[in-house]
Design an enzyme around this catalytic site. Sequence first.
Site, short mmCIF file in Angstrom:
data_model
loop_
_atom_site.label_atom_id
_atom_site.label_comp_id
_atom_site.label_asym_id
_atom_site.label_seq_id
_atom_site.Cartn_x
_atom_site.Cartn_y
_atom_site.Cartn_z
N CYS A 49 17.59 26.06 26.75
CA CYS A 49 17.88 24.79 26.07
C CYS A 49 19.22 24.88 25.36
CB CYS A 49 16.78 24.45 25.09
SG CYS A 49 16.48 25.74 23.89
N GLU A 105 10.52 20.39 20.19
CA GLU A 105 11.85 20.94 20.46
C GLU A 105 12.16 20.62 21.91
OE1 GLU A 105 14.00 21.89 18.48
OE2 GLU A 105 12.68 21.95 16.75
P1 NAD Z 1 8.50 20.20 30.63
O1 NAD Z 1 8.73 19.11 29.63
O2 NAD Z 1 8.40 19.82 32.06
O3 NAD Z 1 7.12 20.95 30.30
C1 NAD Z 1 6.89 21.54 29.03
C2 NAD Z 1 5.38 21.68 28.84
O4 NAD Z 1 4.79 20.38 28.70
C3 NAD Z 1 4.66 22.34 30.04
O5 NAD Z 1 3.63 23.16 29.55
C4 NAD Z 1 4.09 21.13 30.76
O6 NAD Z 1 2.99 21.43 31.59
C5 NAD Z 1 3.69 20.23 29.59
N1 NAD Z 1 3.55 18.80 29.89
C6 NAD Z 1 4.10 18.11 30.93
N2 NAD Z 1 3.77 16.79 30.82
C7 NAD Z 1 3.00 16.67 29.69
C8 NAD Z 1 2.36 15.56 29.05
N3 NAD Z 1 2.46 14.32 29.52
N4 NAD Z 1 1.67 15.80 27.91
C9 NAD Z 1 1.58 17.05 27.39
N5 NAD Z 1 2.15 18.14 27.98
C10 NAD Z 1 2.86 17.95 29.10
O7 NAD Z 1 9.63 21.31 30.39
P2 NAD Z 1 9.93 22.65 31.23
O8 NAD Z 1 10.51 22.28 32.55
O9 NAD Z 1 8.77 23.57 31.18
O10 NAD Z 1 11.09 23.32 30.34
C11 NAD Z 1 12.43 22.95 30.41
C12 NAD Z 1 12.80 22.01 29.27
O11 NAD Z 1 12.46 22.59 28.03
C13 NAD Z 1 14.29 21.74 29.21
O12 NAD Z 1 14.51 20.37 28.94
C14 NAD Z 1 14.76 22.59 28.02
O13 NAD Z 1 15.93 22.14 27.41
C15 NAD Z 1 13.57 22.51 27.13
N6 NAD Z 1 13.53 23.63 26.19
C16 NAD Z 1 13.78 23.39 24.88
C17 NAD Z 1 13.79 24.42 23.96
C18 NAD Z 1 14.07 24.17 22.51
O14 NAD Z 1 13.64 24.99 21.69
N7 NAD Z 1 14.73 23.09 22.16
C19 NAD Z 1 13.51 25.74 24.39
C20 NAD Z 1 13.25 25.96 25.75
C21 NAD Z 1 13.25 24.90 26.64
#
Ligand code: NAD
Length: 461
Positions: A263, A229
């Site tokens: 999001c 997501e």
């Molecule tokens: P992010 O993508 O930076 O991080 C998300 C998670 O992934 C964190 O735990 C991070 O440490 C981990 N991560 C980072 N690089 C990785 C890799 N290469 N492999 C595996 N894991 C990795 O996102 P964020 O800044 O924590 O959150 C904001 C984003 O999340 C926004 O884009 C928002 O729209 C999205 N979001 C989506 C939903 C939804 O349900 N669609 C809900 C909430 C937030």
Amino acid sequence: MTEDLLESRSPQDPDDLVGEYATTPPAAVVGLVESARTAQRTWWSWGAARRSAALAAASVDLGARSDDAVALVVREVGKPVAEARGEVARAVAILSYYAQEAFGAIGTQLPPSLTGLLYVERRPHGVAGLITPWNFPLAIPLWKAAPALVAGNGVVLKPSPDAVACATFLLEVVGPHLPDGLLALAIGEAAVGRAVVDTADVVSFTGSAGVGRGVAVASAGRGVPVQCEMGGQNAAIVLEDADATTTAAMVASAAMGFAGQKCTATRRVIVVGEHPEFVEALGESVRALAPADPGDPSTSVGPLVNERAYLAMCAATELAEASAATILAGGGAPDRGGWFVDPTLVDGLDPDHPLCTEETFGPLAVVQHAADLASAVRMANAVRFGLVTSVHGQDLDAVLRAVAGLDTGLIKVNAPTTGVDFYAPFGGEKDSSYGPREQGAAGPAFYSSTRTVTVALHRPG
Ligand code: NAD
């Protein structure tokens, strides 16, 4: 931050150290998964009634510790306290909802082609690897972990580095109700997330689109089920007959509440035809949402989560100014400590400007203008994301034509883009989502595989 200690700091007061946490060496993740796999056999042997009772007891314990949970969410991620209360109540409800799902059907019986039995049953995959963002630091880990557990899996959760205190709190509350090691935390940054993706039997990710794409590719490469997501660039379409004042207040709050860090936040407001009173009311509503202390019950806009998010928002505002856009509200930052910025509303950008097409994860929204409904729908669809759209107006025919033309996974009519019902399937289209939906009954289905069993019955003689 040292090499193996991770600091979590409060966004409203970066001098406030919420906690320091030992990170999990990526090579140790395999051990967590193996322990969860062993515990999973015990968990599965408990049967539905005992698994249900465990999740129900966890729900009661979380409810009893609601005040602590709310205070921690406010402190660690800067969520305004009124919203934090809503999130904690939702987290409690998610646990009790999935406790009941333990008794749901796990298969179907079909007529056999000859004699005997033909049935399909759902079984757990093994260990679910969950990778979560920081913005719903209790609800998102739980809306993944609870269905994974109720379907009979173990769980290794990799929370965001900005929400480790909340994840640790969750483990403290839920863990004692489960077999040892069934629910484990892998703490750290991207390398730890990659290790989870490389070892789990099923992967669920929520976060940004760029990271999610990599998670989907890596999981598919290993042949394990995956759902991601990701972001949104969500539109609110405002028809000419929408009430100016109520719609403006609703859209402003959907765009700027929790400093736009959802999001599902509204990023684009598409005004159909001439509706100057609405645009004026929207500017006024946004200006009324001054950022303030998230611990104050009257606050709806707190700080951004960290310095990186703050700098990204400042860069976005500068880009808007450099593009000769009209700044209808905001554009600056209040003179106070913490990562606060003013909610910002921009008009006059080209529809293909990056601020219109790409997600700025902060309190920034653009106003766009469409001559008619068909152009508004085309404009709403003309981005790579497809999470949610809201449509505001009274003419049922126009509203239904908009709904029919939109290509987002969620559509809200006369309701904000934000807000999710945890018992309904949730997810988007295009770059917003990959794989099956989550939440509701879709959750346990994703965390199970089905097998078909044929039992031949040979009658003597
Ligand atoms: P992010 O993508 O930076 O991080 C998300 C998670 O992934 C964190 O735990 C991070 O440490 C981990 N991560 C980072 N690089 C990785 C890799 N290469 N492999 C595996 N894991 C990795 O996102 P964020 O800044 O924590 O959150 C904001 C984003 O999340 C926004 O884009 C928002 O729209 C999205 N979001 C989506 C939903 C939804 O349900 N669609 C809900 C909430 C937030």
